[in-house]
Design an enzyme around this catalytic site. Structure first.
Site, PDB file in Angstrom:
ATOM      1  N   CYS A   2       0.852  -1.182   0.000  1.00 57.67           N
ATOM      2  CA  CYS A   2       0.000   0.000   0.000  1.00 57.67           C
ATOM      3  C   CYS A   2       0.888   1.232   0.000  1.00 57.67           C
ATOM      4  CB  CYS A   2      -0.938   0.076   1.189  1.00 57.67           C
ATOM      5  SG  CYS A   2      -2.139  -1.243   1.220  1.00 57.67           S
ATOM      6  N   ARG A  27       4.076  -0.488  -4.631  1.00 54.20           N
ATOM      7  CA  ARG A  27       3.727  -0.945  -3.288  1.00 54.20           C
ATOM      8  C   ARG A  27       2.374  -1.646  -3.236  1.00 54.20           C
ATOM      9  NH1 ARG A  27       6.884   1.351   0.610  1.00 54.20           N
ATOM     10  NH2 ARG A  27       5.311   0.837   2.149  1.00 54.20           N
ATOM     11  N   TRP A  74      -2.766  -2.774  -1.766  1.00 53.62           N
ATOM     12  CA  TRP A  74      -2.484  -4.208  -1.887  1.00 53.62           C
ATOM     13  C   TRP A  74      -3.391  -4.869  -0.862  1.00 53.62           C
ATOM     14  CZ3 TRP A  74      -0.690  -8.232   1.224  1.00 53.62           C
ATOM     15  CH2 TRP A  74      -0.253  -9.372   0.556  1.00 53.62           C
ATOM     16  N   ASN A 100      -1.883   2.222   5.640  1.00 50.26           N
ATOM     17  CA  ASN A 100      -1.012   1.124   5.220  1.00 50.26           C
ATOM     18  C   ASN A 100      -0.701   0.308   6.469  1.00 50.26           C
ATOM     19  OD1 ASN A 100       2.539   1.024   4.428  1.00 50.26           O
ATOM     20  ND2 ASN A 100       1.034  -0.563   4.223  1.00 50.26           N
ATOM     21  N   GLY A 101      -0.974  -0.999   6.424  1.00 50.23           N
ATOM     22  CA  GLY A 101      -0.704  -1.853   7.588  1.00 50.23           C
ATOM     23  C   GLY A 101      -1.922  -2.718   7.874  1.00 50.23           C
ATOM     24  N   GLU A 480      17.234 -18.425  -6.591  1.00 52.59           N
ATOM     25  CA  GLU A 480      16.892 -17.061  -6.990  1.00 52.59           C
ATOM     26  C   GLU A 480      16.382 -17.029  -8.441  1.00 52.59           C
ATOM     27  OE1 GLU A 480      16.227 -14.446  -5.650  1.00 52.59           O
ATOM     28  OE2 GLU A 480      16.544 -12.850  -7.087  1.00 52.59           O
ATOM     29  N   LYS A 484      12.689 -15.706  -9.497  1.00 50.31           N
ATOM     30  CA  LYS A 484      12.469 -14.638 -10.482  1.00 50.31           C
ATOM     31  C   LYS A 484      11.476 -15.129 -11.537  1.00 50.31           C
ATOM     32  CE  LYS A 484      13.630 -11.798  -8.847  1.00 50.31           C
ATOM     33  NZ  LYS A 484      14.390 -11.615  -7.654  1.00 50.31           N
ATOM     34  N   GLU A 487       7.737 -15.572 -10.090  1.00 51.94           N
ATOM     35  CA  GLU A 487       7.022 -14.355  -9.707  1.00 51.94           C
ATOM     36  C   GLU A 487       6.699 -13.476 -10.913  1.00 51.94           C
ATOM     37  OE1 GLU A 487       9.042 -11.481  -7.183  1.00 51.94           O
ATOM     38  OE2 GLU A 487      10.969 -12.117  -7.959  1.00 51.94           O
ATOM     39  N   HIS A 503      17.624 -37.709  -5.465  1.00 51.77           N
ATOM     40  CA  HIS A 503      16.803 -38.034  -4.287  1.00 51.77           C
ATOM     41  C   HIS A 503      15.328 -37.694  -4.499  1.00 51.77           C
ATOM     42  CE1 HIS A 503      20.451 -38.946  -2.168  1.00 51.77           C
ATOM     43  NE2 HIS A 503      20.938 -37.767  -2.497  1.00 51.77           N
ATOM     44  N   LYS A 602       5.880  -4.525  -3.506  1.00 50.31           N
ATOM     45  CA  LYS A 602       7.194  -4.377  -2.921  1.00 50.31           C
ATOM     46  C   LYS A 602       7.038  -3.934  -1.471  1.00 50.31           C
ATOM     47  CE  LYS A 602      11.628  -3.147  -4.698  1.00 50.31           C
ATOM     48  NZ  LYS A 602      11.968  -4.480  -5.173  1.00 50.31           N
TER      49      LYS A 602
HETATM   50  C1  F6R Z   1      11.574 -11.071  -5.055  1.00 48.42           C
HETATM   51  C2  F6R Z   1      11.521 -10.047  -4.037  1.00 48.42           C
HETATM   52  C3  F6R Z   1      11.100 -10.430  -2.666  1.00 48.42           C
HETATM   53  C4  F6R Z   1      11.887  -9.629  -1.623  1.00 48.42           C
HETATM   54  C5  F6R Z   1      11.347  -9.930  -0.214  1.00 48.42           C
HETATM   55  C6  F6R Z   1      12.138  -9.206   0.855  1.00 48.42           C
HETATM   56  O1  F6R Z   1      12.011 -10.563  -6.276  1.00 48.42           O
HETATM   57  O2  F6R Z   1      11.780  -8.899  -4.293  1.00 48.42           O
HETATM   58  O3  F6R Z   1      11.234 -11.791  -2.455  1.00 48.42           O
HETATM   59  O4  F6R Z   1      13.231  -9.952  -1.715  1.00 48.42           O
HETATM   60  O5  F6R Z   1      10.012  -9.542  -0.143  1.00 48.42           O
HETATM   61  O6  F6R Z   1      12.103  -7.833   0.663  1.00 48.42           O
HETATM   62  P1  F6R Z   1      13.146  -6.883   1.350  1.00 48.42           P
HETATM   63  O7  F6R Z   1      14.467  -7.131   0.720  1.00 48.42           O
HETATM   64  O8  F6R Z   1      12.638  -5.495   1.092  1.00 48.42           O
HETATM   65  O9  F6R Z   1      13.142  -7.229   2.807  1.00 48.42           O
END
Ligand code: F6R
Length: 607
Positions: A2, A27, A74, A100-101, A480, A484, A487, A503, A602
């Site tokens: 948010c 966000r 969000w 937000n929260g 990783e 990527k 997502e 395994h 994010k």
């Molecule tokens: C994936 C991604 C998330 C963040 C995770 C932690 O591409 O961006 O998995 O890495 O939400 O976020 P931060 O680094 O802000 O604590």
């Protein structure tokens, strides 16, 4: 999660709020809204969907004002819809709130308010806030808010306007980020800096529990008891340019390309005469001398950086090291104490699970330092010392440059700790630093292969699932790469330690599954090569990441992305780059919005 913005001043509030919301859209992007005060009236406009829909609505209405608040959502409580979008108002439509929260005790508070005759129009937890403020309002919004926060449980950043006090925005934060930004004859509130960078770089980072009374010409910060707090604004070190796409199609592609310069920036900040200099970080050698073990706490991509960090710290400092997911760590009754060093890693510094882990660690006496990309964030403020990643604002929801920045700091910190513990010599440390200095150029070489990687992605668009395999320090790279891909492209993808194939996961291999194998030059290369042959024997379709000059792989596999040969321990800084580009193209060629993948946001400020 948010995004909040508020404006008060002499300019047109609606367009400033709208622009700010666009910059905060990473966000959350399932619904959006704006609330303004004009001529003694509160007007709220909101809708389901992206900010662009809100913009169309606003253009039709042509509203204008000098004070207002906005929100991009969000969803947590209540599906994405216009009635659940913010701002929410009290039932008499005097007070509007963006939140937000999460208000954890909203159900009991809502029941109580309903008994008192309040009719709710949304399913959100947030709508109780304007109604509670209204209930306690006796001519002073600040006093009413102080009463409200005494009964709220949970996390919140709130922006509040009211027809009864039209000359101010009231704001408060508790475990959700909020800044106050100061302009000339105008002031702002915002969840994050990019929202206000076009207007000012002077900001105040609110502390938990502080209330900001934001007028056009002045800002007052009050503590929980209503006493004035003296604050000195800080100057944001980056400018609006860094928060723009600068000719790239998406923020993600721009951020992938920024990685070599971010790495160079970090080295120039922390390496002086080939020696690591952490003076600005507050990390004291005496703290490091006392510790006997290291626990890394992080989530998502930052956790993968932590897994690489574990290899590095163990290799150089010879201390026991664990990497832990924030969301698991705090509920596990971890056995830690004052000889434990916790390294919390987070791009945003606001990830609720990481912060909860840090608080648990501190409660048990551990010492906490952080690796973080946002100055003034909750994580930095709750850490004893911090290493700032200098990556600039990361706008794309999928993390790329922050990841390699976190890795770079982990290399430097591992060397630093090892030197303090006298586990490596100055010469050994210098040697690794000299290898690190070569990485930006090697990353540029990988980026030159973008067109080739795009073509490989095009050929694999129809694959229904991907497996990513790596070994040793590149096992986290496999995790990783898979993260990527899933997502961004919504294609099921799993990362595995290649040695684990036999395994179980080997049962998955057939001609419909793409297997990405990280097979760069390393002491484990031969083992990886055997795994590749096992996959070929089962008709798996391989995309290999291999070091330039590897004829063996070239002869065997059609799709190979060659990368420069670097010191194996440093290779995660390189091997991840083609995987970022591969995921980027597998998603963008399918027509997906790579900067804003579905269901994600994010800065995950809820647990
Ligand atoms: C994936 C991604 C998330 C963040 C995770 C932690 O591409 O961006 O998995 O890495 O939400 O976020 P931060 O680094 O802000 O604590």
């Amino acid at each position: 999660m948010c995004g909040i913005i508020g404006y008060i001043g002499e300019r047109e509030a609606v367009s400033i709020i709208l622009e700010g919301l666009k910059r905060l859209e990473y966000r959350g992007y399932d619904s959006a809204g704006i609330g303004i005060l004009k001529e003694g009236k509160l007007s709220i406009l909101k809708c389901k969907g992206r900010i662009s829909y809100l913009q169309t609505l606003l253009e039709k209405k042509q509203i204008s004002a000098r004070i207002g608040i906005g929100h991009t959502r969000w969803a947590t409580h209540g599906e994405p819809s216009s009635r659940n979008a913010h701002p929410h108002s009290d039932f008499s439509r005097h007070i509007a709130v963006v939140h937000n929260g999460i208000i954890e005790n909203y159900q009991e508070l809502r029941k109580q308010l309903e008994k008192e005759g309040v009719r709710f129009t949304s399913e959100t937890d947030s709508e109780i806030v304007p109604n509670l403020i209204k209930k306690f309002y006796e001519g002073d919004l600040r006093k009413a808010l102080r009463k409200v926060i005494k009964i709220l449980r949970g996390s919140y950043a709130l922006g509040i306007i009211s027809v009864d006090e039209p000359d101010k925005i009231i704001a408060i934060r508790n475990d959700s980020p909020l800044i106050i930004a100061l302009g000339k004859k105008e002031n702002f509130i915002a969840s994050d800096i990019p929202a206000i960078l076009a207007y000012t770089r002077k900001v105040i980072y609110l502390n938990n529990g502080e209330i900001a009374v934001v007028g056009k010409d002045d800002v007052e910060i009050l503590d929980k008891r209503g006493r004035k707090v003296a604050v000195s604004p800080e100057k944001v070190s980056f400018n609006i340019e860094l928060a723009q796409k600068k000719g790239f199609k998406d923020f993600m592609l721009k951020e992938i390309y920024e990685q070599p310069s971010v790495l160079s920036r970090i080295l120039s900040q922390y390496v002086k005469d080939n020696r690591i200099d952490f003076k600005t970080s507050g990390i004291s050698p005496s703290l490091l001398k006392s510790i006997k073990e290291v626990v890394i706490i992080a989530c998502g991509t930052a956790f993968h950086a932590g897994l690489v960090g574990r290899y590095l710290l163990e290799t150089f400092s010879r201390l026991p090291v664990w990497a832990e997911l924030g969301s698991e760590f705090r509920y596990r009754h971890p056995v830690i104490g004052k000889k434990t060093l916790v390294i919390a890693i987070s791009q945003s510094g606001e990830t609720a699970d990481t912060l909860a882990g840090v608080r648990e660690a501190k409660r048990r006496g551990a010492r906490v330092i952080s690796i973080c990309n946002v100055l003034g964030s909750s994580l930095i403020r709750e850490s004893e010392a911090y290493l700032y990643t200098y990556a600039g604002p990361e706008i794309s929801v999928a993390s790329t440059k922050a990841y390699t920045a976190q890795l770079t700091l982990l290399y430097l910190f591992s060397l630093y700790l090892a030197r303090v513990k006298e586990k490596i010599s100055a010469e050994q440390s210098k040697k690794v630093i000299s290898y690190l200095k070569k990485i930006p150029q090697a990353q540029r070489k990988v980026l030159e292969r973008e067109a080739e990687i795009k073509e490989i992605a095009r050929k694999h668009l129809h694959f229904g699932a991907f497996l990513y395999l790596g070994r040793g320090v590149n096992f986290p790279t496999a995790l990783e790469g898979a993260l990527k891909l899933k997502e961004l492209s919504y294609i099921p993808a799993e990362g595995y330690a290649a040695g684990e194939m036999k395994h179980g996961p080997i049962a998955l291999i057939d001609e419909y599954r793409a297997v990405v194998c990280i097979a760069n030059d390393s002491p484990l290369y031969e083992k990886m090569f055997s795994n590749i042959q096992e996959i070929i024997a089962r008709r798996g379709k391989i995309i290999a990441i291999a070091s330039e000059g590897n004829e063996q792989i070239k002869r065997l596999i059609k799709e190979v992305i060659f990368i420069p040969s670097v010191e194996p321990l440093l290779s995660p800084l390189l091997t991840v780059v083609p995987l970022q580009l591969l995921a980027y193209y597998l998603a963008s060629l399918k027509g997906y919005d790579v900067d804003k993948p579905r269901n994600l946001a994010k800065s995950v400020t809820v647990e």
